[in-house]
Design a protein around this motif. Structure first.
Motif, short mmCIF file in Angstrom:
data_model
loop_
_atom_site.label_atom_id
_atom_site.label_comp_id
_atom_site.label_asym_id
_atom_site.label_seq_id
_atom_site.Cartn_x
_atom_site.Cartn_y
_atom_site.Cartn_z
N ASP A 20 20.84 32.41 52.97
CA ASP A 20 20.67 33.59 52.13
C ASP A 20 20.76 34.85 53.00
OD1 ASP A 20 19.88 35.65 50.45
OD2 ASP A 20 18.45 34.39 49.40
N PRO A 21 21.71 35.77 52.71
CA PRO A 21 21.85 36.97 53.53
C PRO A 21 20.62 37.88 53.51
CG PRO A 21 23.43 36.96 51.69
CD PRO A 21 22.67 35.68 51.64
N LEU A 22 19.82 37.83 52.46
CA LEU A 22 18.61 38.65 52.43
C LEU A 22 17.59 38.21 53.47
CD1 LEU A 22 18.09 39.06 48.58
CD2 LEU A 22 18.99 40.74 50.19
#
Length: 72
Positions: free
Chosen positions: A67-69
């Protein structure tokens, strides 16, 4: 150390002794009272193998890792 054998070790011992353990006499609930050999095998497994990682925990780790977050 307690004398209690974890459920995962009982299940693993049953699977190794009898692949159809859910249908046969070697069920994890019966290990303590009905089969001292499988009880001993489960105790050995608990002492020498690591507890399995929960499938949901492993999946959550994959999601968080990708997940890029969470990569910031």
């Amino acid at each position: 150390m307690t004398d209690e054998i974890p459920e995962w070790a009982k299940v693993r011992a049953c699977e190794l002794v009898n692949p159809l353990c859910e249908m046969g006499a070697y069920r994890p609930v019966n290990v303590d009272t009905y089969n001292p050999s499988i009880y001993a095998f489960a105790r050995y497994i608990a002492a020498h193998e690591e507890a399995p990682v929960d499938r949901l925990v492993a999946e959550a780790r994959k999601i968080v890792a990708n997940d890029p977050l969470f990569l910031r």
